[in-house]
Design a protein around this motif. Structure first.
Motif, PDB file in Angstrom:
ATOM      1  N   GLY A  87       0.803  -1.220   0.000  1.00  0.00           N
ATOM      2  CA  GLY A  87       0.000   0.000   0.000  1.00  0.00           C
ATOM      3  C   GLY A  87       0.836   1.269   0.000  1.00  0.00           C
ATOM      4  O   GLY A  87       0.392   2.328   0.431  1.00  0.00           O
ATOM      5  N   THR A  88       2.057   1.160  -0.527  1.00  0.00           N
ATOM      6  CA  THR A  88       2.999   2.286  -0.537  1.00  0.00           C
ATOM      7  C   THR A  88       2.846   3.098  -1.824  1.00  0.00           C
ATOM      8  O   THR A  88       2.336   2.591  -2.813  1.00  0.00           O
ATOM      9  CB  THR A  88       4.435   1.707  -0.472  1.00  0.00           C
ATOM     10  OG1 THR A  88       4.493   0.832   0.643  1.00  0.00           O
ATOM     11  CG2 THR A  88       5.489   2.781  -0.339  1.00  0.00           C
ATOM     12  N   THR A  89       3.319   4.340  -1.796  1.00  0.00           N
ATOM     13  CA  THR A  89       3.402   5.136  -3.017  1.00  0.00           C
ATOM     14  C   THR A  89       4.728   4.798  -3.693  1.00  0.00           C
ATOM     15  O   THR A  89       5.789   4.922  -3.078  1.00  0.00           O
ATOM     16  CB  THR A  89       3.374   6.638  -2.677  1.00  0.00           C
ATOM     17  OG1 THR A  89       2.171   6.913  -1.954  1.00  0.00           O
ATOM     18  CG2 THR A  89       3.442   7.488  -3.932  1.00  0.00           C
ATOM     19  N   THR A  90       4.661   4.364  -4.936  1.00  0.00           N
ATOM     20  CA  THR A  90       5.891   3.951  -5.626  1.00  0.00           C
ATOM     21  C   THR A  90       6.157   4.867  -6.818  1.00  0.00           C
ATOM     22  O   THR A  90       5.225   5.314  -7.490  1.00  0.00           O
ATOM     23  CB  THR A  90       5.807   2.453  -6.043  1.00  0.00           C
ATOM     24  OG1 THR A  90       7.046   2.061  -6.626  1.00  0.00           O
ATOM     25  CG2 THR A  90       4.697   2.191  -7.048  1.00  0.00           C
ATOM     26  N   VAL A  91       7.441   5.152  -7.042  1.00  0.00           N
ATOM     27  CA  VAL A  91       7.830   6.075  -8.103  1.00  0.00           C
ATOM     28  C   VAL A  91       8.195   5.289  -9.362  1.00  0.00           C
ATOM     29  O   VAL A  91       8.887   4.265  -9.279  1.00  0.00           O
ATOM     30  CB  VAL A  91       9.021   6.940  -7.640  1.00  0.00           C
ATOM     31  CG1 VAL A  91       9.603   7.749  -8.794  1.00  0.00           C
ATOM     32  CG2 VAL A  91       8.581   7.862  -6.510  1.00  0.00           C
ATOM     33  N   LEU A  92       7.708   5.758 -10.496  1.00  0.00           N
ATOM     34  CA  LEU A  92       8.067   5.143 -11.781  1.00  0.00           C
ATOM     35  C   LEU A  92       9.021   6.103 -12.473  1.00  0.00           C
ATOM     36  O   LEU A  92       8.635   7.213 -12.827  1.00  0.00           O
ATOM     37  CB  LEU A  92       6.830   4.927 -12.656  1.00  0.00           C
ATOM     38  CG  LEU A  92       5.578   4.339 -11.987  1.00  0.00           C
ATOM     39  CD1 LEU A  92       4.446   4.206 -13.005  1.00  0.00           C
ATOM     40  CD2 LEU A  92       5.898   2.988 -11.373  1.00  0.00           C
ATOM     41  N   PHE A  93      10.261   5.683 -12.641  1.00  0.00           N
ATOM     42  CA  PHE A  93      11.283   6.575 -13.200  1.00  0.00           C
ATOM     43  C   PHE A  93      11.519   6.229 -14.666  1.00  0.00           C
ATOM     44  O   PHE A  93      11.990   5.143 -14.988  1.00  0.00           O
ATOM     45  CB  PHE A  93      12.571   6.426 -12.385  1.00  0.00           C
ATOM     46  CG  PHE A  93      13.679   7.352 -12.819  1.00  0.00           C
ATOM     47  CD1 PHE A  93      13.579   8.716 -12.624  1.00  0.00           C
ATOM     48  CD2 PHE A  93      14.833   6.842 -13.416  1.00  0.00           C
ATOM     49  CE1 PHE A  93      14.604   9.579 -13.018  1.00  0.00           C
ATOM     50  CE2 PHE A  93      15.867   7.692 -13.819  1.00  0.00           C
ATOM     51  CZ  PHE A  93      15.744   9.062 -13.612  1.00  0.00           C
ATOM     52  N   GLU A  94      11.198   7.187 -15.536  1.00  0.00           N
ATOM     53  CA  GLU A  94      11.270   6.901 -16.966  1.00  0.00           C
ATOM     54  C   GLU A  94      12.611   7.292 -17.573  1.00  0.00           C
ATOM     55  O   GLU A  94      12.936   6.915 -18.695  1.00  0.00           O
ATOM     56  CB  GLU A  94      10.137   7.657 -17.681  1.00  0.00           C
ATOM     57  CG  GLU A  94       9.945   7.250 -19.124  1.00  0.00           C
ATOM     58  CD  GLU A  94       8.932   8.113 -19.858  1.00  0.00           C
ATOM     59  OE1 GLU A  94       8.241   7.593 -20.739  1.00  0.00           O
ATOM     60  OE2 GLU A  94       8.830   9.327 -19.552  1.00  0.00           O
TER      61      GLU A  94
END
Ligand code: 7RM
Length: 682
Positions: free
Chosen positions: A352-359
């Protein structure tokens, strides 16, 4: 001269020094992050159900001695089950037969999305850091649920059924993540192929997985450069008769030609219903396959299960990175690698964490990119690769110091051994000696982190540049050439794992024999990782690299990584790779390839002299390479691993036979190296 003063400076900061070439670790003062305090009662309430657990050590021992009880308890409390399991592990490592929670049923997308969308609908699930800095897009859990459902309905409308394989060839983006989860929702097996692989490599992976569908975008953008993804898919599917449909989503909006098989993905999903019932899957149904290179030219489709994989990704994310409510987790890996699967998508979302998508890339638009992102998004964890850390180190501290990194608590490293210089820099410059640095060792095959300094006791020191300790339930063993387990400390051998764990791979797609031969035959009854490891005097694990990176010089066993570690400490050196090559007298001799930091004015002669002196002092004279080649770049895979196989061939001038170099990030470095090797000869 290489800087001795720098060495003693670190010794003061960290209270450790090198004696006889070995790191003296007894003196180490632990760099403890703000948290990682006593977790037993608060973070792992399950521990209350086990007898006599007061310390990390107690819990680790319990997890080994009562593995089924340990994993069973965590599986019950950390995952949502549609049908509870009654059996925990049923494994036979000799035959590569692995089952966990076999009579239970659950849905992975329900666990990663619905349960949080129900509890905290507006909490951010994804923060997409697009290639252009400042172009950030966020997706809440509620929004992610509707995206996943629409995509799931679209896949079903296109005839995708439970058990079908879908190849995903997309840049890191919310759509790509939602597509992975949509497959999981309806029981389709996803096969993510890194959107940087060539048409040929893509075709091979589509064919080998018999994918019915390919999902892509018009183009990709990375480091400001446009990548023609749709065109590559067009080329690939020409040789892939199994593909019935290609879904094309917009990334740039470029006008790409569409053929009969192609469907506008964005248009199709807008029209779909935003609810799709999740399918209850058996624990042992397949969740995904992911291709990884082996020692032969043919990549292996590693297969992971539903429940075991999800549990292992969930629990390792939580405890290795000390994930807390409100954290923003930043793993910069691409979703095309296992690190992206476990620590961008499944692990963080299941928690339930906020996850970062790094492009983007570490140096676009400049070498401050990561830290600019850390400041803007206020990341609490940062998980990256040594190759990127070394690259940024080369650009100097000012790119880091320009930005506020005070939100960070944990810094992770994965993919390769991290050399001491890079580790120290990560801790002291990036982490301001305040963050916990975790070097994490694991593999595509293991599903999640296996050896890592955390979790562990509150006051347990973290040794520089090694993963140190097995995770809960993991028992490493070092084996010698006679296939006997080596006991005691200050030893090295083949790194194996003694008992099954939930996240382990279940098979190689279409080749269970190869699965057994590769992982279970070499040391019967154990899982063989293919890596070598040392167990230090203190009982800590240090990975020396792939077993074939171990060489034997005049009867001395030498990890090429040990030599690299010393070379990398030279102030002028950016990166190095050492390989073995045949030598009449010594049997094998080390051969070094290295790149320099920017603006170095040291003569090749002086550099070589200094390096030889350092290696002699820090290891021994037998470890001094016979040949040093200074070059502009090293051959690396797109995930940043140096391909020593190619360097080995260059060293012996077997250059007509370099094998497939198309998977290299920059194939042109090979030509230059071959030329440098030739000059050396004359
Ligand atoms: C997660 C990942 C696996 C191989 C593995 C090692 C090497 C990974 C470390 C490491 C030393 C580490 N999966 N490796 N992590 N070596 N220290 N912390 O990388 O399947 O792509 O690669 O990577 O050789 O066997 S992978």
């Amino acid at each position: 001269m290489w800087s001795r003063s720098k060495h003693s400076f670190f010794s003061v900061i960290l209270g450790r020094c090198r004696i006889n070439g070995k790191w003296n670790t007894k003196l180490a003062i632990p760099p403890i992050g703000k948290r990682h305090k006593s977790f037993l009662s608060t973070d792992m309430p399950e521990a209350a159900n086990f007898p006599n657990i007061n310390t990390y050590e107690d819990l680790y021992k319990f997890s080994i001695a009562h593995s089924d009880m340990f994993w069973g308890e965590l599986a019950k409390s950390r995952l949502h089950w549609d049908q509870p399991f009654t059996r925990v592990s049923e494994c036979n490592m000799h035959e590569g037969k692995i089952k966990w929670f076999a009579d239970g049923k659950l849905n992975v997308s329900y666990n990663c999305v619905d349960r949080h969308a129900n509890e905290t609908p507006d909490k951010l699930a994804l923060i997409w850091e697009k290639d252009q800095p400042n172009e950030v897009e966020s997706v809440s859990y509620k929004e992610l649920l509707s995206m996943v459902c629409r995509i799931a309905n679209c896949l079903m409308a296109q005839g995708i059924k439970k058990g079908d394989c879908v190849t995903i060839y997309m840049p890191v983006s919310p759509t790509a993540v939602a597509t992975m989860l949509a497959c999981a929702r309806i029981g389709a097996v996803h096969n993510v192929v890194f959107a940087g692989f060539s048409a040929e490599a893509l075709a091979q992976r589509i064919q080998s997985s018999s994918s019915k569908m390919v999902i892509t975008t018009d183009q990709g953008v990375r480091g400001g450069k446009v990548i023609e993804l749709k065109r590559t898919v067009d080329d690939a599917v020409k040789t892939c008769p199994s593909v019935q449909t290609v879904l094309v989503s917009k990334r740039t909006g470029a006008n790409v030609p569409m053929s009969e098989k192609d469907i506008d993905f964005d248009e199709a999903i807008v029209n779909e219903n935003s609810w799709c019932e999740p399918v209850s899957m058996d624990s042992e149904d397949w969740l995904f396959t992911l291709y990884t290179s082996g020692s032969t030219g043919k990549p292996k489709g590693i297969v992971h299960s539903q429940a075991g994989y999800l549990l292992y990704a969930t629990v390792t994310s939580k405890f290795v990175f000390d994930i807390q409510e409100g954290d923003i987790f930043g793993c910069v890996a691409d979703i095309g690698w296992i690190t992206g699967h476990s620590y961008v998508v499944y692990g963080p979302l299941s928690n339930g964490t906020t996850t970062v998508l790094f492009e983007s890339t570490p140096t676009y638009p400049d070498p401050g990119r990561y830290w600019d992102m850390v400041q803007r998004i206020k990341l609490t964890q940062f998980y990256g690769a040594p190759t990127a850390i070394r690259l940024l180190l080369k650009h100097g501290d000012s790119w880091v110091k320009k930005y506020d990194r005070s939100s960070l608590r944990v810094l992770g490293s994965v993919g390769e051994p991290i050399n001491h210089e890079a580790w120290e820099w990560y801790l002291s410059v990036v982490g301001e000696n305040r963050c916990t640095v975790v070097d994490t060792w694991w593999q595509t095959e293991t599903g999640g982190i296996m050896i890592t300094p955390r979790p562990s006791g509150v006051d347990d020191a973290i040794e520089p540049a090694m993963p140190m300790r097995p995770f809960y339930g993991i028992q490493p063993a070092l084996l010698d050439e006679s296939k006997t387990e080596i006991q005691g400390n200050s030893v090295s051998g083949a790194c194996c794992i003694k008992y099954p764990w939930p996240g382990m791979a279940r098979t190689i797609l279409g080749d269970h024999n190869r699965f057994i031969e590769t992982y279970y035959k070499p040391y019967p009854g154990l899982y063989f990782s293919g890596d070598g490891a040392n167990r230090t005097a203190d009982g800590n694990y240090q990975i020396t690299g792939r077993m074939d990176d171990v060489i034997n010089v005049s009867g001395h066993r030498l990890g090429t990584a040990e030599v690299e570690d010393v070379i990398d400490e030279h102030h002028a050196v950016a990166e190095s790779a050492v390989v073995g090559y045949p030598h009449d007298i010594k049997g094998e001799a080390p051969f070094a390839f290295l790149t320099l930091k920017e603006n170095q004015n040291i003569s090749a002669e002086d550099l070589e002299k200094e390096l030889k002196q350092m290696i002699k002092e820090k290891i021994s004279s037998f470890a001094i390479p016979d040949i040093f080649i200074v070059t502009d770049g090293l051959p690396k895979t797109r995930s940043g691993k140096i391909m020593r196989r190619i360097l080995r061939k260059i060293a012996v001038e077997d250059t007509d036979n370099l094998g497939d170099v198309s998977t290299l990030a920059d194939p042109s470095v090979v030509k230059k190296l071959v030329a440098s090797r030739k000059i050396l000869k004359t």
